[in-house]
Design a protein around this motif. Sequence first.
Motif, PDB file in Angstrom:
ATOM      1  N   ALA A 162       0.817  -1.218   0.000  1.00  0.00           N
ATOM      2  CA  ALA A 162       0.000   0.000   0.000  1.00  0.00           C
ATOM      3  C   ALA A 162       0.852   1.270   0.000  1.00  0.00           C
ATOM      4  CB  ALA A 162      -0.934   0.003   1.203  1.00  0.00           C
ATOM      5  N   GLY A 163       2.190   1.131  -0.004  1.00  0.00           N
ATOM      6  CA  GLY A 163       3.058   2.299  -0.099  1.00  0.00           C
ATOM      7  C   GLY A 163       3.758   2.702   1.173  1.00  0.00           C
ATOM      8  N   PHE A 164       3.734   1.844   2.195  1.00  0.00           N
ATOM      9  CA  PHE A 164       4.367   2.181   3.465  1.00  0.00           C
ATOM     10  C   PHE A 164       5.657   1.391   3.693  1.00  0.00           C
ATOM     11  CE2 PHE A 164      -0.111   3.243   4.099  1.00  0.00           C
ATOM     12  CZ  PHE A 164       0.003   4.542   4.547  1.00  0.00           C
ATOM     13  N   ARG A 165       6.331   0.997   2.641  1.00  0.00           N
ATOM     14  CA  ARG A 165       7.621   0.314   2.761  1.00  0.00           C
ATOM     15  C   ARG A 165       8.686   1.304   3.236  1.00  0.00           C
ATOM     16  NH1 ARG A 165       9.489  -4.312   0.758  1.00  0.00           N
ATOM     17  NH2 ARG A 165       7.611  -4.543  -0.525  1.00  0.00           N
ATOM     18  N   ASN A 205      13.884  -5.000   9.610  1.00  0.00           N
ATOM     19  CA  ASN A 205      14.427  -5.757   8.493  1.00  0.00           C
ATOM     20  C   ASN A 205      13.723  -5.376   7.205  1.00  0.00           C
ATOM     21  OD1 ASN A 205      11.933  -7.292   8.436  1.00  0.00           O
ATOM     22  ND2 ASN A 205      12.754  -8.458  10.177  1.00  0.00           N
ATOM     23  N   GLY A 206      14.038  -6.066   6.147  1.00  0.00           N
ATOM     24  CA  GLY A 206      13.472  -5.736   4.839  1.00  0.00           C
ATOM     25  C   GLY A 206      11.983  -5.974   4.732  1.00  0.00           C
ATOM     26  N   ARG A 207      11.409  -6.736   5.638  1.00  0.00           N
ATOM     27  CA  ARG A 207       9.969  -7.001   5.604  1.00  0.00           C
ATOM     28  C   ARG A 207       9.177  -6.010   6.445  1.00  0.00           C
ATOM     29  NH1 ARG A 207      12.372 -11.788   6.744  1.00  0.00           N
ATOM     30  NH2 ARG A 207      11.615 -11.739   8.900  1.00  0.00           N
ATOM     31  N   SER A 208       9.863  -5.191   7.242  1.00  0.00           N
ATOM     32  CA  SER A 208       9.176  -4.250   8.127  1.00  0.00           C
ATOM     33  C   SER A 208       8.512  -3.144   7.318  1.00  0.00           C
ATOM     34  CB  SER A 208      10.158  -3.640   9.125  1.00  0.00           C
ATOM     35  OG  SER A 208      10.783  -4.643   9.897  1.00  0.00           O
ATOM     36  N   SER A 209       7.341  -2.720   7.770  1.00  0.00           N
ATOM     37  CA  SER A 209       6.652  -1.587   7.159  1.00  0.00           C
ATOM     38  C   SER A 209       6.620  -0.443   8.169  1.00  0.00           C
ATOM     39  CB  SER A 209       5.230  -1.976   6.751  1.00  0.00           C
ATOM     40  OG  SER A 209       4.437  -2.241   7.896  1.00  0.00           O
ATOM     41  N   LEU A 210       6.650   0.785   7.660  1.00  0.00           N
ATOM     42  CA  LEU A 210       6.635   1.937   8.557  1.00  0.00           C
ATOM     43  C   LEU A 210       5.301   2.055   9.291  1.00  0.00           C
ATOM     44  CD1 LEU A 210       8.640   4.240   9.234  1.00  0.00           C
ATOM     45  CD2 LEU A 210       7.291   5.694   7.711  1.00  0.00           C
ATOM     46  N   LEU A 211       4.227   1.589   8.651  1.00  0.00           N
ATOM     47  CA  LEU A 211       2.900   1.723   9.241  1.00  0.00           C
ATOM     48  C   LEU A 211       2.771   0.939  10.541  1.00  0.00           C
ATOM     49  CD1 LEU A 211       0.023   2.836   8.946  1.00  0.00           C
ATOM     50  CD2 LEU A 211      -0.555   0.770   7.648  1.00  0.00           C
ATOM     51  N   PHE A 212       3.293  -0.276  10.557  1.00  0.00           N
ATOM     52  CA  PHE A 212       3.137  -1.150  11.723  1.00  0.00           C
ATOM     53  C   PHE A 212       4.396  -1.225  12.581  1.00  0.00           C
ATOM     54  CE2 PHE A 212      -0.065  -2.965   8.748  1.00  0.00           C
ATOM     55  CZ  PHE A 212      -1.184  -2.699   9.511  1.00  0.00           C
ATOM     56  N   LEU A 213       5.392  -0.392  12.308  1.00  0.00           N
ATOM     57  CA  LEU A 213       6.603  -0.378  13.124  1.00  0.00           C
ATOM     58  C   LEU A 213       6.313   0.308  14.450  1.00  0.00           C
ATOM     59  CD1 LEU A 213       9.699  -1.077  13.032  1.00  0.00           C
ATOM     60  CD2 LEU A 213      10.053   1.324  12.429  1.00  0.00           C
ATOM     61  N   ASP A 214       6.544  -0.392  15.551  1.00  0.00           N
ATOM     62  CA  ASP A 214       6.313   0.162  16.893  1.00  0.00           C
ATOM     63  C   ASP A 214       7.596   0.854  17.354  1.00  0.00           C
ATOM     64  OD1 ASP A 214       5.814   0.670  19.596  1.00  0.00           O
ATOM     65  OD2 ASP A 214       4.511  -1.077  19.786  1.00  0.00           O
ATOM     66  N   ALA A 215       7.587   2.182  17.356  1.00  0.00           N
ATOM     67  CA  ALA A 215       8.785   2.943  17.704  1.00  0.00           C
ATOM     68  C   ALA A 215       9.218   2.681  19.137  1.00  0.00           C
ATOM     69  CB  ALA A 215       8.536   4.437  17.494  1.00  0.00           C
ATOM     70  N   ALA A 216       8.271   2.502  20.057  1.00  0.00           N
ATOM     71  CA  ALA A 216       8.625   2.252  21.457  1.00  0.00           C
ATOM     72  C   ALA A 216       9.329   0.905  21.611  1.00  0.00           C
ATOM     73  CB  ALA A 216       7.366   2.294  22.328  1.00  0.00           C
ATOM     74  N   VAL A 217       8.867  -0.099  20.884  1.00  0.00           N
ATOM     75  CA  VAL A 217       9.505  -1.420  20.952  1.00  0.00           C
ATOM     76  C   VAL A 217      10.918  -1.354  20.388  1.00  0.00           C
ATOM     77  CG1 VAL A 217       9.399  -3.782  20.079  1.00  0.00           C
ATOM     78  CG2 VAL A 217       7.321  -2.671  20.910  1.00  0.00           C
ATOM     79  N   VAL A 218      11.095  -0.661  19.265  1.00  0.00           N
ATOM     80  CA  VAL A 218      12.433  -0.524  18.672  1.00  0.00           C
ATOM     81  C   VAL A 218      13.369   0.188  19.644  1.00  0.00           C
ATOM     82  CG1 VAL A 218      13.742   0.485  16.772  1.00  0.00           C
ATOM     83  CG2 VAL A 218      11.516  -0.556  16.327  1.00  0.00           C
ATOM     84  N   ARG A 219      12.880   1.233  20.290  1.00  0.00           N
ATOM     85  CA  ARG A 219      13.707   1.977  21.255  1.00  0.00           C
ATOM     86  C   ARG A 219      14.100   1.093  22.433  1.00  0.00           C
ATOM     87  NH1 ARG A 219      12.846   5.320  25.875  1.00  0.00           N
ATOM     88  NH2 ARG A 219      14.410   7.000  25.978  1.00  0.00           N
ATOM     89  N   ASP A 220      13.167   0.321  22.962  1.00  0.00           N
ATOM     90  CA  ASP A 220      13.484  -0.563  24.090  1.00  0.00           C
ATOM     91  C   ASP A 220      14.513  -1.611  23.695  1.00  0.00           C
ATOM     92  OD1 ASP A 220      11.725   0.832  25.651  1.00  0.00           O
ATOM     93  OD2 ASP A 220      10.062  -0.581  25.398  1.00  0.00           O
TER      94      ASP A 220
END
Length: 327
Positions: free
Chosen positions: A107-110, A134-149
Amino acid sequence: MDGAGRLARSLRSLGPQADLKAAAVGAVVLLRERLGLDRPRARPSPDRGPAPRFVLLLERHLPRRAGVAASALILLGSVGFGVVKGGHVDELFAALSDTRNALANSAGFRITTVAINGRRQLSQDEVLAIGGVNGRSSLLFLDAAVVRDRLKANPWISDATILKLYPGQLKIDIVERSAFALWQQDGRLSVISDDGAVLEPYVSRRFAALPLVVGKGADVRARDFLALLDRYPQVRAVTRAAILVGERRWNLRLRDGLDIRLPENDVGNALAALSKLDREDKLFSRDIVAVDMRLPDRLTVQLSEDAARAREELFRDKKTRKKAGDA
């Protein structure tokens, strides 16, 4: 007999999944038989009399597709039970997450652009791997808090900021810890930061020039002591290791093997006196193995074996000559 034995063995080899599938199929067949959904509805025969009242009530109030719905629920329950029993929950959630991300990417959120600031020891690929991007991650469903932790859980990273810029830009700012010293404890050698955090085991020669501290508690007390030692460059230049004894006081091990036993208090004055003794009397160049400065009113020097033997011989010769003079 042999065929039946092989069949029994093959059934046993299928394991719990075959049992679950067989149980599910059996339950579906039994339910359909009980509800009479596998047989065409027969008209009541004059010889058999009217159908029982509860059968008529079931036929009147039960939806036509109730058997199909019940079969689907049983199959879904069996599949869910098999997933939990077989320990495949994480795999199932990973597959669902990948499917969700694939739809968002289409849908364009790569994630097309990644900017990482503040890294020195870690590479960009290492930062992304630590954050789970990773290469399969989308910006729409990326949890910024989880990445930070996840990033902050890495000992090299003390803080992190994640910024999502739609539709496809990811910005990561990290604050890295710096390698400050080598810490030896129970035979293990580790690279530590100035706040005492263990960064990694010592395996790379690029950290060989770091100062060495030894002993329990030396990791968290190294920063203050080494800062004090830096005020006396004449002593710091010849120091190979700082050893914390009993979590109370420090010893210095010099590069030539000389041990300096520092007091628990007034360490700065002891280091100043030590630096003066070397500057005026070449203390570090003498044939000694230890200098004890633990007592405030005295300094004790331990000679090496050769120096002690030479000193004894010198006193013996003086004593012999004195006796000869008295005679």
